[in-house]
Write a protein that holds these residues in place. Sequence first.
Motif, PDB file in Angstrom:
ATOM      1  N   ASP A 257     -18.302  -4.746  17.658  1.00  0.00           N
ATOM      2  CA  ASP A 257     -17.821  -6.003  17.751  1.00  0.00           C
ATOM      3  C   ASP A 257     -19.010  -7.084  18.313  1.00  0.00           C
ATOM      4  O   ASP A 257     -19.897  -6.321  18.987  1.00  0.00           O
ATOM      5  CB  ASP A 257     -16.605  -6.294  17.832  1.00  0.00           C
ATOM      6  CG  ASP A 257     -16.257  -5.506  19.391  1.00  0.00           C
ATOM      7  OD1 ASP A 257     -16.425  -4.270  19.413  1.00  0.00           O
ATOM      8  OD2 ASP A 257     -15.928  -6.311  20.605  1.00  0.00           O
ATOM      9  N   TYR A 258     -18.454  -8.309  18.239  1.00  0.00           N
ATOM     10  CA  TYR A 258     -19.528  -9.201  19.069  1.00  0.00           C
ATOM     11  C   TYR A 258     -19.532  -8.861  20.474  1.00  0.00           C
ATOM     12  O   TYR A 258     -20.326  -8.851  21.301  1.00  0.00           O
ATOM     13  CB  TYR A 258     -19.214 -10.576  18.661  1.00  0.00           C
ATOM     14  CG  TYR A 258     -20.194 -11.732  19.473  1.00  0.00           C
ATOM     15  CD1 TYR A 258     -21.444 -11.626  19.214  1.00  0.00           C
ATOM     16  CD2 TYR A 258     -19.181 -12.466  20.244  1.00  0.00           C
ATOM     17  CE1 TYR A 258     -22.135 -12.462  20.061  1.00  0.00           C
ATOM     18  CE2 TYR A 258     -20.037 -13.366  20.858  1.00  0.00           C
ATOM     19  CZ  TYR A 258     -21.744 -13.460  20.854  1.00  0.00           C
ATOM     20  OH  TYR A 258     -22.254 -14.404  21.547  1.00  0.00           O
ATOM     21  N   GLU A 259     -18.242  -8.723  21.178  1.00  0.00           N
ATOM     22  CA  GLU A 259     -18.040  -8.680  22.610  1.00  0.00           C
ATOM     23  C   GLU A 259     -18.828  -7.543  22.934  1.00  0.00           C
ATOM     24  O   GLU A 259     -19.452  -7.523  24.166  1.00  0.00           O
ATOM     25  CB  GLU A 259     -16.510  -8.702  22.851  1.00  0.00           C
ATOM     26  CG  GLU A 259     -15.812  -9.979  22.449  1.00  0.00           C
ATOM     27  CD  GLU A 259     -16.436 -11.284  23.398  1.00  0.00           C
ATOM     28  OE1 GLU A 259     -16.963 -10.708  24.363  1.00  0.00           O
ATOM     29  OE2 GLU A 259     -16.523 -12.243  22.665  1.00  0.00           O
ATOM     30  N   THR A 260     -18.760  -6.360  22.171  1.00  0.00           N
ATOM     31  CA  THR A 260     -19.631  -5.219  22.349  1.00  0.00           C
ATOM     32  C   THR A 260     -21.093  -5.493  22.491  1.00  0.00           C
ATOM     33  O   THR A 260     -21.790  -5.237  23.361  1.00  0.00           O
ATOM     34  CB  THR A 260     -19.228  -4.000  21.889  1.00  0.00           C
ATOM     35  OG1 THR A 260     -17.676  -3.805  22.003  1.00  0.00           O
ATOM     36  CG2 THR A 260     -19.806  -2.866  22.185  1.00  0.00           C
ATOM     37  N   LEU A 261     -21.491  -5.874  21.389  1.00  0.00           N
ATOM     38  CA  LEU A 261     -23.001  -5.904  21.244  1.00  0.00           C
ATOM     39  C   LEU A 261     -23.734  -6.913  22.072  1.00  0.00           C
ATOM     40  O   LEU A 261     -25.022  -6.831  22.329  1.00  0.00           O
ATOM     41  CB  LEU A 261     -23.438  -6.302  19.753  1.00  0.00           C
ATOM     42  CG  LEU A 261     -22.773  -5.122  18.784  1.00  0.00           C
ATOM     43  CD1 LEU A 261     -23.210  -5.378  17.183  1.00  0.00           C
ATOM     44  CD2 LEU A 261     -23.147  -3.784  19.319  1.00  0.00           C
TER      45      LEU A 261
ATOM     46  N   ILE B  97     -27.532 -13.185  17.523  1.00  0.00           N
ATOM     47  CA  ILE B  97     -26.980 -13.902  16.577  1.00  0.00           C
ATOM     48  C   ILE B  97     -25.916 -12.971  15.900  1.00  0.00           C
ATOM     49  O   ILE B  97     -26.644 -12.217  15.178  1.00  0.00           O
ATOM     50  CB  ILE B  97     -27.791 -14.597  15.838  1.00  0.00           C
ATOM     51  CG1 ILE B  97     -29.060 -15.438  16.512  1.00  0.00           C
ATOM     52  CG2 ILE B  97     -27.034 -15.476  14.825  1.00  0.00           C
ATOM     53  CD1 ILE B  97     -28.311 -16.580  17.401  1.00  0.00           C
ATOM     54  N   TYR B  98     -24.759 -13.201  16.023  1.00  0.00           N
ATOM     55  CA  TYR B  98     -23.961 -12.125  15.357  1.00  0.00           C
ATOM     56  C   TYR B  98     -23.055 -12.846  14.198  1.00  0.00           C
ATOM     57  O   TYR B  98     -22.440 -13.855  14.346  1.00  0.00           O
ATOM     58  CB  TYR B  98     -22.918 -11.653  16.563  1.00  0.00           C
ATOM     59  CG  TYR B  98     -22.037 -10.478  15.903  1.00  0.00           C
ATOM     60  CD1 TYR B  98     -22.149  -9.186  16.323  1.00  0.00           C
ATOM     61  CD2 TYR B  98     -20.923 -10.731  15.235  1.00  0.00           C
ATOM     62  CE1 TYR B  98     -21.477  -8.263  15.981  1.00  0.00           C
ATOM     63  CE2 TYR B  98     -19.988  -9.598  14.665  1.00  0.00           C
ATOM     64  CZ  TYR B  98     -20.250  -8.455  15.070  1.00  0.00           C
ATOM     65  OH  TYR B  98     -19.258  -7.319  14.584  1.00  0.00           O
ATOM     66  N   ILE B  99     -23.336 -12.418  12.820  1.00  0.00           N
ATOM     67  CA  ILE B  99     -22.840 -13.044  11.840  1.00  0.00           C
ATOM     68  C   ILE B  99     -21.628 -12.399  11.337  1.00  0.00           C
ATOM     69  O   ILE B  99     -22.019 -11.146  10.941  1.00  0.00           O
ATOM     70  CB  ILE B  99     -23.780 -13.310  10.418  1.00  0.00           C
ATOM     71  CG1 ILE B  99     -24.907 -14.247  11.096  1.00  0.00           C
ATOM     72  CG2 ILE B  99     -23.230 -13.977   9.408  1.00  0.00           C
ATOM     73  CD1 ILE B  99     -24.885 -15.326  11.405  1.00  0.00           C
TER      74      ILE B  99
ATOM     75  N   LEU C  33     -21.767 -16.338  18.475  1.00  0.00           N
ATOM     76  CA  LEU C  33     -20.716 -15.580  17.058  1.00  0.00           C
ATOM     77  C   LEU C  33     -20.864 -16.583  16.128  1.00  0.00           C
ATOM     78  O   LEU C  33     -20.551 -17.748  16.283  1.00  0.00           O
ATOM     79  CB  LEU C  33     -19.666 -15.177  17.978  1.00  0.00           C
ATOM     80  CG  LEU C  33     -18.519 -14.616  16.475  1.00  0.00           C
ATOM     81  CD1 LEU C  33     -19.087 -13.500  15.884  1.00  0.00           C
ATOM     82  CD2 LEU C  33     -17.273 -14.637  17.050  1.00  0.00           C
ATOM     83  N   VAL C  34     -21.001 -16.239  15.019  1.00  0.00           N
ATOM     84  CA  VAL C  34     -21.112 -17.325  13.642  1.00  0.00           C
ATOM     85  C   VAL C  34     -20.149 -16.421  12.648  1.00  0.00           C
ATOM     86  O   VAL C  34     -20.485 -15.472  12.080  1.00  0.00           O
ATOM     87  CB  VAL C  34     -22.569 -17.393  13.036  1.00  0.00           C
ATOM     88  CG1 VAL C  34     -22.371 -18.336  12.148  1.00  0.00           C
ATOM     89  CG2 VAL C  34     -23.452 -17.971  14.002  1.00  0.00           C
TER      90      VAL C  34
END
Length: 401
Positions: free
Chosen positions: A108-112, A120-122, A195-196
């Motif tokens: 997930d975004y919070e981890t990565l 940039i997390y889509i 996060l997008v």
Amino acid sequence: MSILKGYRVLDCSIAMAGPFAALRMGDMGADVIKVEPTTGEWQRHTSAGGAYGNVINTSFLSLNRNKRSFAVNLKDEEGKALLYKLVETADVFLQNYRPGVAERLGVDYETLKKIKPDLIYISMSGYGESGPYAKRPGQDLLLQSMSGAMLSTGAEGTPPQPAGQYLVDAITAYTAFEGALAALLHRERTGEGQLVQINMLDAIIANQMQEMTVFTQGLKPQRRSEEAHGHCYIRAPYGVFRTKDSFITLVTPHLPTLGEIFDVPELKAMDDEIAGHSLPERDFIFRITKEKLLELTTQEWRDIFDEHQLWSSDVYGYEDVIADPQVIHNQTFIEYEHPSEGLVKTPGFAIKFSKTPSSIRLPTPFIGQHTDDILQELGCSSEQISALKSSGTVATTQGEK
């Protein structure tokens, strides 16, 4: 040099919308690594129309050029650790897991973002990351039916007609692609990742900007005619009609001129805007047009309409599209050689850049075709790579590379 050369995209998506968005980044030069299970991404095992190809089916083939395949088991802690090492080198991470799956997998975004703060997390979903529909299946036709668009066309009382392509998937892919580019531009200016979030429902609704605003602001309800008019908010005649030998599309001709061509006094006397939008007149116009167009062939009508500067078109099948002189002139389709599928002919990248053209650098990969190369880039030794394969943490293609 292509615009996105030097950027790395980790494509952890499946099916169409996510892979299509990643393909577009690959066409623009990004190093796209398709992170897929050791048995291969879901789309490798199913294909539209049952077109399975030789080794790679045509659906997967169409959506995964310009990518390298890294086949890894993310449920394995060692496999997850490898992905984390890849994230350290990545600019964009793209996924369309069902809600909650990214968290369970630890991607997930919070981890990565703890691993790569400027990532940039889509994140792509069917209906949004939360809310009453979050866990519903985000399938194209379901979203088409929820978008409102189907009730803008066709005849009153008849079943709504779906689009002839995976419309919501394609629009969502373009939206994600746009979001990724905008976020990369923001990062170039500020150094910040983000996060997008993209969801299919919002994407297809936003695509109807004009129609929705006609409804919300203009207070014009969707009202289908008794006849199969092409769009409820566009004046008649507007649609596809049968001719003596095939079909023709006719778009909002000047009604008095059409009346002269058809020799119909009622049309000659009509006001375009008033009559063309009036529901009873719309059906009358449609019926007269439908009746008259049966008298001549499509080409004969095309010649007449061109002479009077009225808008009309043939109705193409795919064989006509490929042979069309403008399509050939535009070089809309590209061809490249694939090791197992031979000469591949497919639509290319629709944007033409004068200084940074797109290109086909890599044919669609086999499962894990680039696993060894990517592991070597991460600093793994030959012995470590062999051990990872033996444990089932990663997989590589045994055949052609």
